[in-house]
Design a protein around this motif. Structure first.
Motif, short mmCIF file in Angstrom:
data_model
loop_
_atom_site.label_atom_id
_atom_site.label_comp_id
_atom_site.label_asym_id
_atom_site.label_seq_id
_atom_site.Cartn_x
_atom_site.Cartn_y
_atom_site.Cartn_z
N LEU A 27 -8.06 -1.79 -4.64
CA LEU A 27 -8.00 -2.08 -5.93
C LEU A 27 -7.04 -1.38 -6.49
O LEU A 27 -6.51 -1.84 -7.52
N SER A 28 -6.65 -0.02 -6.40
CA SER A 28 -5.52 0.69 -6.94
C SER A 28 -4.18 -0.20 -6.43
O SER A 28 -3.49 -0.10 -7.52
N ASP A 29 -4.00 -0.98 -5.48
CA ASP A 29 -2.90 -1.36 -5.04
C ASP A 29 -2.74 -2.80 -5.96
O ASP A 29 -1.69 -3.06 -6.71
N LEU A 30 -3.97 -3.39 -6.18
CA LEU A 30 -3.89 -4.56 -6.96
C LEU A 30 -3.59 -4.20 -8.47
O LEU A 30 -2.80 -4.91 -9.40
N ALA A 31 -4.17 -3.05 -8.90
CA ALA A 31 -3.95 -2.64 -10.41
C ALA A 31 -2.27 -2.44 -10.49
O ALA A 31 -1.78 -2.71 -11.84
N ASP A 32 -1.64 -1.62 -9.43
CA ASP A 32 -0.37 -1.64 -9.57
C ASP A 32 0.47 -2.85 -9.67
O ASP A 32 1.54 -2.93 -10.26
N LEU A 33 -0.10 -3.83 -9.04
CA LEU A 33 0.59 -5.07 -8.91
C LEU A 33 0.60 -5.77 -10.18
O LEU A 33 1.48 -6.12 -11.00
#
Length: 179
Positions: A27-33
């Motif tokens: 989810l953190s990767d998705l938020a960064d994207l």
């Protein structure tokens, strides 16, 4: 079939972009994207849909923690994209709850998986029931409330949910450009 798109709110309205989730693991990767799609810290929505299965909405407002809604957690748990959204926190589990499953496995060498006398009450069935993924919606059903999609409307969406959300936001035309 899956569809994922980013909708970034700008002062000129919504901008849509098709997004590839192959390199997103958390989810953190998705938020960064999502944050990369809006250099001005505006609201960004990640809309994910599995045809006839489930849909998810991730809302990122600047550096705040992402807010997540998933229409059917059990269906999403069978999807690699759904697993990104179904964090322990969203499911109401203690972080690392999966580690408890390993502790519950019978690895002590007893025959036929029969528990030792001292472990009789701590079998795998007892540990697994606490970690069951619920059928139905999980997360923040008010994630789009201030954008014009009420909790009741979000909970009632099915089928073509991503298009219905985009329509309610006034972003259906820009979403169609990336579909």
């Amino acid at each position: 079939m899956y569809f994922a798109a980013l909708l970034a709110r700008t002062e000129d309205g919504w901008e849509a972009s098709d997004t590839e989730l192959d390199d997103v693991e958390t989810l953190s990767d998705l938020a960064d994207l999502a944050r990369e799609a809006s250099p001005d810290d505006d609201t960004v929505l990640v809309l994910i849909e599995q045809e006839e299965g489930w849909f998810g909405v991730v809302r990122v407002d600047g550096e705040e923690d992402p807010r997540v809604y998933v229409s059917d957690a059990a269906a999403a748990s069978r999807s690699s994209y759904g697993e990104i959204l179904l964090t322990d926190e969203l499911l109401g589990r203690a972080p690392g709850a999966d580690a408890a499953d390993l502790d519950a496995l019978d690895l002590d060498g007893t025959e036929d998986g029969e528990p030792d006398d001292e472990d009789a009450d701590d079998g795998p069935a007892a540990a697994g029931s606490a970690d069951a993924v619920p059928h139905g919606p999980v997360g923040d059903a008010q994630v789009l409330e201030d954008l014009g999609v009420t909790e009741k409307e979000l909970l009632s969406l099915a089928g073509d949910a991503v298009n219905e959300i985009a329509d309610a936001l006034g972003a259906s035309e820009v979403l169609e450009t990336v579909r």
